[in-house]
Design a protein around this motif. Structure first.
Motif, PDB file in Angstrom:
ATOM      1  N   TYR A 151     -10.618 -55.168  29.837  1.00  0.00           N
ATOM      2  CA  TYR A 151     -11.597 -55.262  30.925  1.00  0.00           C
ATOM      3  C   TYR A 151     -12.305 -53.925  31.136  1.00  0.00           C
ATOM      4  O   TYR A 151     -13.527 -53.879  31.333  1.00  0.00           O
ATOM      5  CB  TYR A 151     -10.936 -55.724  32.225  1.00  0.00           C
ATOM      6  CG  TYR A 151     -10.250 -57.070  32.118  1.00  0.00           C
ATOM      7  CD1 TYR A 151     -10.692 -58.059  31.243  1.00  0.00           C
ATOM      8  CD2 TYR A 151      -9.131 -57.353  32.894  1.00  0.00           C
ATOM      9  CE1 TYR A 151     -10.054 -59.281  31.152  1.00  0.00           C
ATOM     10  CE2 TYR A 151      -8.488 -58.586  32.814  1.00  0.00           C
ATOM     11  CZ  TYR A 151      -8.956 -59.539  31.942  1.00  0.00           C
ATOM     12  OH  TYR A 151      -8.322 -60.753  31.852  1.00  0.00           O
ATOM     13  N   ARG A 152     -11.559 -52.826  31.091  1.00  0.00           N
ATOM     14  CA  ARG A 152     -12.186 -51.500  31.224  1.00  0.00           C
ATOM     15  C   ARG A 152     -13.161 -51.250  30.078  1.00  0.00           C
ATOM     16  O   ARG A 152     -14.264 -50.749  30.290  1.00  0.00           O
ATOM     17  CB  ARG A 152     -11.121 -50.403  31.266  1.00  0.00           C
ATOM     18  CG  ARG A 152     -10.439 -50.257  32.619  1.00  0.00           C
ATOM     19  CD  ARG A 152      -9.585 -48.994  32.701  1.00  0.00           C
ATOM     20  NE  ARG A 152      -8.557 -48.945  31.661  1.00  0.00           N
ATOM     21  CZ  ARG A 152      -7.356 -49.523  31.746  1.00  0.00           C
ATOM     22  NH1 ARG A 152      -7.028 -50.207  32.828  1.00  0.00           N
ATOM     23  NH2 ARG A 152      -6.484 -49.409  30.771  1.00  0.00           N
ATOM     24  N   LYS A 153     -12.745 -51.582  28.868  1.00  0.00           N
ATOM     25  CA  LYS A 153     -13.608 -51.387  27.691  1.00  0.00           C
ATOM     26  C   LYS A 153     -14.909 -52.187  27.832  1.00  0.00           C
ATOM     27  O   LYS A 153     -15.971 -51.726  27.424  1.00  0.00           O
ATOM     28  CB  LYS A 153     -12.854 -51.820  26.429  1.00  0.00           C
ATOM     29  CG  LYS A 153     -13.634 -51.661  25.158  1.00  0.00           C
ATOM     30  CD  LYS A 153     -12.794 -52.099  23.958  1.00  0.00           C
ATOM     31  CE  LYS A 153     -13.639 -52.163  22.710  1.00  0.00           C
ATOM     32  NZ  LYS A 153     -12.918 -52.784  21.598  1.00  0.00           N
ATOM     33  N   PHE A 154     -14.824 -53.365  28.438  1.00  0.00           N
ATOM     34  CA  PHE A 154     -16.007 -54.209  28.610  1.00  0.00           C
ATOM     35  C   PHE A 154     -16.921 -53.683  29.714  1.00  0.00           C
ATOM     36  O   PHE A 154     -18.098 -54.027  29.754  1.00  0.00           O
ATOM     37  CB  PHE A 154     -15.598 -55.661  28.899  1.00  0.00           C
ATOM     38  CG  PHE A 154     -16.739 -56.622  28.757  1.00  0.00           C
ATOM     39  CD1 PHE A 154     -17.088 -57.138  27.523  1.00  0.00           C
ATOM     40  CD2 PHE A 154     -17.489 -56.994  29.864  1.00  0.00           C
ATOM     41  CE1 PHE A 154     -18.152 -58.015  27.383  1.00  0.00           C
ATOM     42  CE2 PHE A 154     -18.558 -57.868  29.749  1.00  0.00           C
ATOM     43  CZ  PHE A 154     -18.890 -58.389  28.500  1.00  0.00           C
ATOM     44  N   GLY A 155     -16.395 -52.859  30.611  1.00  0.00           N
ATOM     45  CA  GLY A 155     -17.217 -52.295  31.676  1.00  0.00           C
ATOM     46  C   GLY A 155     -16.754 -52.603  33.081  1.00  0.00           C
ATOM     47  O   GLY A 155     -17.422 -52.245  34.048  1.00  0.00           O
ATOM     48  N   PHE A 156     -15.604 -53.250  33.219  1.00  0.00           N
ATOM     49  CA  PHE A 156     -15.061 -53.512  34.545  1.00  0.00           C
ATOM     50  C   PHE A 156     -14.336 -52.270  35.050  1.00  0.00           C
ATOM     51  O   PHE A 156     -13.712 -51.549  34.280  1.00  0.00           O
ATOM     52  CB  PHE A 156     -14.072 -54.691  34.512  1.00  0.00           C
ATOM     53  CG  PHE A 156     -14.738 -56.034  34.425  1.00  0.00           C
ATOM     54  CD1 PHE A 156     -14.988 -56.777  35.568  1.00  0.00           C
ATOM     55  CD2 PHE A 156     -15.118 -56.561  33.199  1.00  0.00           C
ATOM     56  CE1 PHE A 156     -15.601 -58.022  35.497  1.00  0.00           C
ATOM     57  CE2 PHE A 156     -15.728 -57.797  33.107  1.00  0.00           C
ATOM     58  CZ  PHE A 156     -15.971 -58.534  34.257  1.00  0.00           C
ATOM     59  N   VAL A 157     -14.434 -52.049  36.354  1.00  0.00           N
ATOM     60  CA  VAL A 157     -13.742 -50.937  37.008  1.00  0.00           C
ATOM     61  C   VAL A 157     -13.007 -51.493  38.228  1.00  0.00           C
ATOM     62  O   VAL A 157     -13.422 -52.495  38.817  1.00  0.00           O
ATOM     63  CB  VAL A 157     -14.709 -49.817  37.434  1.00  0.00           C
ATOM     64  CG1 VAL A 157     -15.355 -49.166  36.216  1.00  0.00           C
ATOM     65  CG2 VAL A 157     -15.759 -50.327  38.400  1.00  0.00           C
ATOM     66  N   ARG A 158     -11.930 -50.828  38.590  1.00  0.00           N
ATOM     67  CA  ARG A 158     -11.207 -51.247  39.795  1.00  0.00           C
ATOM     68  C   ARG A 158     -12.091 -51.045  41.007  1.00  0.00           C
ATOM     69  O   ARG A 158     -12.716 -49.993  41.170  1.00  0.00           O
ATOM     70  CB  ARG A 158      -9.928 -50.434  39.961  1.00  0.00           C
ATOM     71  CG  ARG A 158      -8.796 -50.919  39.114  1.00  0.00           C
ATOM     72  CD  ARG A 158      -7.521 -50.292  39.606  1.00  0.00           C
ATOM     73  NE  ARG A 158      -6.424 -50.570  38.697  1.00  0.00           N
ATOM     74  CZ  ARG A 158      -5.219 -50.088  38.847  1.00  0.00           C
ATOM     75  NH1 ARG A 158      -4.958 -49.260  39.866  1.00  0.00           N
ATOM     76  NH2 ARG A 158      -4.264 -50.390  38.000  1.00  0.00           N
ATOM     77  N   SER A 159     -12.105 -52.040  41.875  1.00  0.00           N
ATOM     78  CA  SER A 159     -12.905 -51.953  43.101  1.00  0.00           C
ATOM     79  C   SER A 159     -12.144 -51.264  44.220  1.00  0.00           C
ATOM     80  O   SER A 159     -12.743 -50.876  45.221  1.00  0.00           O
ATOM     81  CB  SER A 159     -13.281 -53.365  43.567  1.00  0.00           C
ATOM     82  OG  SER A 159     -12.112 -54.046  44.028  1.00  0.00           O
ATOM     83  N   GLY A 160     -10.828 -51.156  44.062  1.00  0.00           N
ATOM     84  CA  GLY A 160      -9.979 -50.654  45.135  1.00  0.00           C
ATOM     85  C   GLY A 160      -9.280 -51.788  45.862  1.00  0.00           C
ATOM     86  O   GLY A 160      -8.319 -51.571  46.590  1.00  0.00           O
ATOM     87  N   ARG A 179     -19.494 -53.160  36.167  1.00  0.00           N
ATOM     88  CA  ARG A 179     -20.600 -52.228  36.421  1.00  0.00           C
ATOM     89  C   ARG A 179     -21.851 -52.852  35.833  1.00  0.00           C
ATOM     90  O   ARG A 179     -21.893 -53.160  34.645  1.00  0.00           O
ATOM     91  CB  ARG A 179     -20.334 -50.886  35.739  1.00  0.00           C
ATOM     92  CG  ARG A 179     -19.200 -50.094  36.320  1.00  0.00           C
ATOM     93  CD  ARG A 179     -19.104 -48.769  35.624  1.00  0.00           C
ATOM     94  NE  ARG A 179     -18.985 -48.986  34.173  1.00  0.00           N
ATOM     95  CZ  ARG A 179     -18.111 -48.378  33.384  1.00  0.00           C
ATOM     96  NH1 ARG A 179     -17.314 -47.478  33.868  1.00  0.00           N
ATOM     97  NH2 ARG A 179     -18.067 -48.648  32.104  1.00  0.00           N
ATOM     98  N   VAL A 180     -22.835 -53.064  36.647  1.00  0.00           N
ATOM     99  CA  VAL A 180     -24.091 -53.669  36.188  1.00  0.00           C
ATOM    100  C   VAL A 180     -25.173 -52.620  36.246  1.00  0.00           C
ATOM    101  O   VAL A 180     -25.328 -51.947  37.248  1.00  0.00           O
ATOM    102  CB  VAL A 180     -24.457 -54.899  37.047  1.00  0.00           C
ATOM    103  CG1 VAL A 180     -25.769 -55.501  36.585  1.00  0.00           C
ATOM    104  CG2 VAL A 180     -23.345 -55.935  37.025  1.00  0.00           C
TER     105      VAL A 180
END
Length: 181
Positions: A151-160, A179-180
């Motif tokens: 998921y991180r590699k695809f561009g997702f980041v933790r929202s908190g 992240r868009v």
């Protein structure tokens, strides 16, 4: 092998069922899914028929599959559109129209071949094309390092954000957002 990435068709419910059962036998299934193999196996055919039909069209859900040139389904991801004010399956109120990716699974023999990336690309493209969708998110169990890494590699980041895991409230599922831009 080449894979066709497409939306399921209503008449393909037996394949939807087979792939879900295969996913629930994966060693990380207890971390990734909210049901067990036994629960899914006990569901009547009408459940699978409704599931395939509901994810084949409309704007509430879409299931994407990767179909190999041999006709075998190699993987899947489901997109759920969550409307503002609705309650998601974790019991949280949705603050803005968004899409959530769930039910992610790629067979072990197809991993590392770009299948997951292709499924996610199709799912995200569809989700961001739905009128009013402001963001794409997903949840990942704190111990599911393989999935979190992708998921991180695809561009997702933790929202908190995080919610107690329904199967083990001593653990959490972290919300990740794409992240868009």
């Amino acid at each position: 092998m080449d894979y066709e990435i497409r939306v399921v068709r209503p008449e393909e419910w037996p394949a939807v069922k087979e792939l879900r059962l295969a996913a629930l036998l994966d060693p990380v299934a207890p971390l990734a899914f909210l049901e067990t193999y036994e629960q899914a196996l006990a569901r009547p055919d009408v459940f699978w028929q409704d599931r395939a039909a509901g994810a084949s069209h409309g704007m509430a859900a879409r299931q994407f599959v990767a179909v190999g040139s041999d006709g075998v389904w190699a993987g899947t991801v489901v997109v759920l559109v969550e409307d503002e004010g609705a309650v998601d399956f974790f019991g949280e109120v949705v603050e803005e129209r968004q899409a959530q990716l769930v039910g992610v699974f790629v067979r072990p023999e197809a991993r590392g071949r770009g299948v997951t990336e292709a499924l996610f690309s199709a799912a995200v493209e569809w989700a961001l094309g739905v009128d009013g969708v402001a963001r794409v998110r997903l949840h990942v169990h704190e111990d599911n390092a393989r999935a979190a890494g992708f998921y991180r590699k695809f561009g997702f980041v933790r929202s908190g954000g995080a919610v107690p895991n329904p199967g083990d409230p001593s653990k959490v599922d972290h919300e990740m957002v794409l992240r868009v831009g």
